[in-house]
Design a protein around this motif. Structure first.
Motif, mmCIF file in Angstrom:
data_model
loop_
_atom_site.group_PDB
_atom_site.id
_atom_site.type_symbol
_atom_site.label_atom_id
_atom_site.label_comp_id
_atom_site.label_asym_id
_atom_site.label_seq_id
_atom_site.Cartn_x
_atom_site.Cartn_y
_atom_site.Cartn_z
ATOM 1 N N UNK A 1 -7.267 62.750 24.028
ATOM 2 C CA UNK A 1 -7.431 61.443 24.675
ATOM 3 C C UNK A 1 -7.525 60.322 23.643
ATOM 4 N N UNK A 2 -8.228 60.615 22.548
ATOM 5 C CA UNK A 2 -8.297 59.629 21.467
ATOM 6 C C UNK A 2 -6.900 59.313 20.963
ATOM 7 N N UNK A 3 -6.108 60.357 20.747
ATOM 8 C CA UNK A 3 -4.754 60.168 20.196
ATOM 9 C C UNK A 3 -3.917 59.299 21.124
ATOM 10 N N UNK A 4 -3.921 59.660 22.396
ATOM 11 C CA UNK A 4 -3.113 58.883 23.346
ATOM 12 C C UNK A 4 -3.598 57.436 23.410
ATOM 13 N N UNK A 5 -4.903 57.274 23.473
ATOM 14 C CA UNK A 5 -5.469 55.925 23.529
ATOM 15 C C UNK A 5 -5.105 55.118 22.295
ATOM 16 N N UNK A 6 -5.132 55.797 21.147
ATOM 17 C CA UNK A 6 -4.855 55.092 19.898
ATOM 18 C C UNK A 6 -3.389 54.664 19.812
ATOM 19 N N UNK A 7 -2.475 55.510 20.288
ATOM 20 C CA UNK A 7 -1.051 55.139 20.265
ATOM 21 C C UNK A 7 -0.845 53.874 21.105
ATOM 22 N N UNK A 8 -1.422 53.888 22.299
ATOM 23 C CA UNK A 8 -1.265 52.715 23.169
ATOM 24 C C UNK A 8 -1.895 51.483 22.508
ATOM 25 N N UNK A 9 -3.085 51.680 21.934
ATOM 26 C CA UNK A 9 -3.781 50.547 21.307
ATOM 27 C C UNK A 9 -2.966 49.981 20.143
ATOM 28 N N UNK A 10 -2.365 50.858 19.334
ATOM 29 C CA UNK A 10 -1.596 50.391 18.179
ATOM 30 C C UNK A 10 -0.368 49.608 18.637
ATOM 31 N N UNK A 11 0.278 50.100 19.688
ATOM 32 C CA UNK A 11 1.433 49.383 20.237
ATOM 33 C C UNK A 11 1.000 48.031 20.800
ATOM 34 N N UNK A 12 -0.084 48.055 21.552
ATOM 35 C CA UNK A 12 -0.576 46.813 22.160
ATOM 36 C C UNK A 12 -0.946 45.808 21.078
ATOM 37 N N UNK A 13 -1.599 46.301 20.033
ATOM 38 C CA UNK A 13 -2.016 45.418 18.945
ATOM 39 C C UNK A 13 -0.790 44.795 18.266
ATOM 40 N N UNK A 14 0.228 45.623 18.006
ATOM 41 C CA UNK A 14 1.453 45.108 17.380
ATOM 42 C C UNK A 14 2.067 44.013 18.243
ATOM 43 N N UNK A 15 2.155 44.281 19.547
ATOM 44 C CA UNK A 15 2.788 43.318 20.448
ATOM 45 C C UNK A 15 1.961 42.029 20.543
ATOM 46 N N UNK A 16 0.641 42.176 20.624
ATOM 47 C CA UNK A 16 -0.217 40.978 20.720
ATOM 48 C C UNK A 16 -0.101 40.149 19.436
ATOM 49 N N UNK A 17 -0.090 40.843 18.295
ATOM 50 C CA UNK A 17 0.079 40.132 17.015
ATOM 51 C C UNK A 17 1.359 39.304 17.026
ATOM 52 N N UNK A 18 2.436 39.925 17.510
ATOM 53 C CA UNK A 18 3.716 39.207 17.499
ATOM 54 C C UNK A 18 3.720 38.079 18.521
ATOM 55 N N UNK A 19 3.037 38.288 19.646
ATOM 56 C CA UNK A 19 2.950 37.189 20.624
ATOM 57 C C UNK A 19 2.241 35.999 19.983
ATOM 58 N N UNK A 20 1.151 36.289 19.283
ATOM 59 C CA UNK A 20 0.414 35.202 18.615
ATOM 60 C C UNK A 20 1.337 34.500 17.617
ATOM 61 N N UNK A 21 2.055 35.296 16.827
ATOM 62 C CA UNK A 21 2.939 34.715 15.809
ATOM 63 C C UNK A 21 4.048 33.892 16.454
ATOM 64 N N UNK A 22 4.629 34.408 17.528
ATOM 65 C CA UNK A 22 5.723 33.705 18.199
ATOM 66 C C UNK A 22 5.216 32.400 18.815
ATOM 67 N N UNK A 23 4.029 32.456 19.399
ATOM 68 C CA UNK A 23 3.473 31.227 19.994
ATOM 69 C C UNK A 23 3.239 30.172 18.903
ATOM 70 N N UNK A 24 2.627 30.598 17.792
ATOM 71 C CA UNK A 24 2.378 29.635 16.705
ATOM 72 C C UNK A 24 3.700 29.125 16.136
#
Lengths: 295, 246
Positions: free
Chosen positions: B93-116
């Motif tokens: 469960x940790x592994x699955x959660x972490x994969x999703x979290x890493x993807x989400x984090x990458x996407x959120x980072x890029x959303x922030x960058x694109x907005x700025x």
């Protein structure tokens, strides 16, 4: 949900050292177990297997008939509390408890707050700033408030001062009465905890030396107290494990069960017969070669 | 089963927000630096390069993002796996959660960058250059950068997992693995490098011609997905039954 634990021929090796050597135990639900052993006896290793921190190198552990390791349903029913290194935990006590609560299905937040108050824990202090005793108390709060069907305390109490330990033991008994669950308390502070245990498991050098209900264990022997010469005469030929002498009075611990005839004879001689203590039995059973239990 | 899938989503949610929380400092400082450099310093002088000139916020924050992902990835096993298992969560469960979290984090980072970067375009339009070439679509930039950030996280995760499981020897084996992963991704996606592999795909040219219907664009994506799959498999195999330290 409560749990039966079956440990079957479990061994754990660290390089050449046998931390556990073909350990087999069956633990019934809702009982309080005392896991007793000297330092390095394998207590923590055994408990960490039950918490799925590791897999045994050999043997199997089943809970409710299912293999325990990596079983999501079972793992969340287990809480293992030990002397954690909390000096890097920058979160405040409140947030720390809340984070754990989120993943504990039976966690009772109200009870946790009650315990926090009782142990005088500051909610707004970062965890790493707590004293050792307070960190122990925080661990105790987590262990009790999680209300897990399998709750294990690994010498969590060693950091607490005596009054706090007493408070903890009392809470433990009360909450166990309210919410019966399997509890395993590992300790080498046997004398002050023996009244908590329903069953005792003595581990020594990775092996189970004894696993019996405490009352049965205590009937294995007796303490004989009285005038020194009378005591000597009475215990002659018995298996003596501990002797204390104060002036003309002597107290000898024997591990032969006394017969009715012997009890009657003791009464006539004015000797006092008491139960053997778990502590003395523990010391006797785990005595190393060249070390003395009886002085 | 239903309960278990809810659990990894919960883990993913908590991990994403915790790591996002750590990143606010990094993003704040980078943004501040970016604004002050833009206001006070002439970039052409600073970089001593007319061509490089100014390439926009996305280019500016790319490396800080990558370093952050790498570091957080390294911390994942010792910090999160250990905590989750001790709290009664399975490694799976940790592994699955972490994969999703890493993807989400990458996407959120890029959303922030694109907005700025979008705000930046409104305030003072610059000729926007990324390694995908001039005039690459914002969606493609978003997608490719997200993928690359994710891979940096995986690289860190590999190293952290290797060290946790095999200590010193883990580093000897897993650091080269992580470096290979990053190097391969650079080879696939970097427009600046004139490598044989790159010339083979001639991505730069394809993108500047903006012909997404050409199948060749799928080659770097395809290879990236294979690399990601191998990395994920390695991480999972490494931590699947790992002993959690007390």
């Amino acid at each position: 949900m409560t749990a039966d634990i079956v440990i079957d021929q479990v061994s754990v090796k660290y390089k050449k050292f046998h931390a556990l050597d073909h350990v087999s135990l069956k633990l019934d639900r809702e009982k309080i177990y005392g896991l007793i052993g000297r330092n390095g006896a394998g207590k923590t290793t055994l408990l960490s297997l039950l918490a799925s921190f590791a897999e045994p190198d050999e043997g199997s552990i089943q809970v409710n008939g299912k293999p325990l390791f990596e079983n999501a349903e079972l793992m969340q029913q287990v809480t293992f509390v030990y002397e954690k290194d909390l000096k890097e935990e920058s979160e405040k006590v409140k947030a720390y408890l809340e984070a754990i609560a989120e993943y504990k299905p039976n966690y009772d937040a109200e009870y946790a707050m009650e315990l926090v108050e009782r142990f005088n824990l500051p909610l707004n202090k970062p965890v790493y700033k707590l004293s050792k005793g307070m960190q122990s108390a925080l661990n105790a709060v987590i262990g009790l408030a999680s209300r897990s069907p399998i709750t294990m305390f690994d010498e969590t109490y060693s950091g607490m001062d005596a009054p706090t330990r007493e408070l903890f033991y009392q809470e433990l008994l009360e909450d166990h009465a309210r919410y019966p669950r399997t509890m395993i308390l590992s300790t080498h502070l046997v004398s002050e905890m023996d009244y908590l245990f329903e069953e005792a498991v003595i581990l020594h050098k990775g092996k189970v030396l004894l696993h019996e209900p405490v009352d049965v264990v205590l009937e294995k022997g007796a303490s004989v107290t009285g005038a020194a010469d009378l005591v000597d005469e009475f215990v002659a030929g018995m298996n003596q494990i501990h002797t204390q002498k104060l002036g003309g009075t002597k107290s000898v611990m024997v591990i032969d069960p006394l017969t009715d005839e012997q009890l009657a004879r003791a009464g006539q001689s004015g000797l006092e017969i008491g139960p053997v203590s778990l502590q003395d039995l523990f010391i006797h059973l785990t005595k190393e070669e060249g070390q003395h239990g009886a002085k | 089963m239903e309960q278990s899938s809810r659990k990894d989503l919960k883990i993913a949610f908590n991990m994403t927000f915790m790591q996002l929380g750590w990143s606010t400092w990094m993003i704040g400082i980078v943004l501040l630096l970016f604004i002050s450099l833009q206001v006070f310093v002439d970039f052409k002088i600073l970089l001593n390069d007319e061509e490089a000139a100014f390439q926009g916020f996305i280019h500016f924050i790319e490396n800080p993002y990558k370093i952050f992902m790498l570091v957080v990835g390294i911390l994942s096993v010792p910090k999160f796996l250990s905590w989750f298992v001790k709290t009664g969560i399975t490694r799976k469960d940790y592994f699955k959660g972490n994969v999703i979290a890493a993807l989400a984090l990458s996407a959120i980072f890029m959303m922030i960058a694109v907005i700025i970067a979008g705000i930046e375009q409104l305030v003072s339009p610059v000729s926007f250059v990324t390694y995908l070439g001039e005039g690459a679509s914002w969606f493609l930039i978003f997608l490719v950068y997200t993928l690359n950030l994710f891979v940096y996280y995986l690289a860190g995760w590999l190293i952290g997992a290797g060290y946790y499981r095999y200590s010193g020897w883990g580093l000897v084996l897993y650091i080269p693995g992580a470096l290979t992963l990053i190097f391969m991704m650079d080879l696939l996606w970097s427009g600046e490098l004139e490598t044989p592999l790159h010339r083979l795909f001639s991505l730069h040219q394809l993108l500047s011609l903006s012909v997404p219907e050409n199948l060749s664009i799928f080659i770097p994506f395809g290879v990236s997905f294979v690399l990601i799959a191998i990395s994920l498999w390695t991480i999972r195999a490494t931590i699947k039954r790992v002993r959690v330290k007390l």
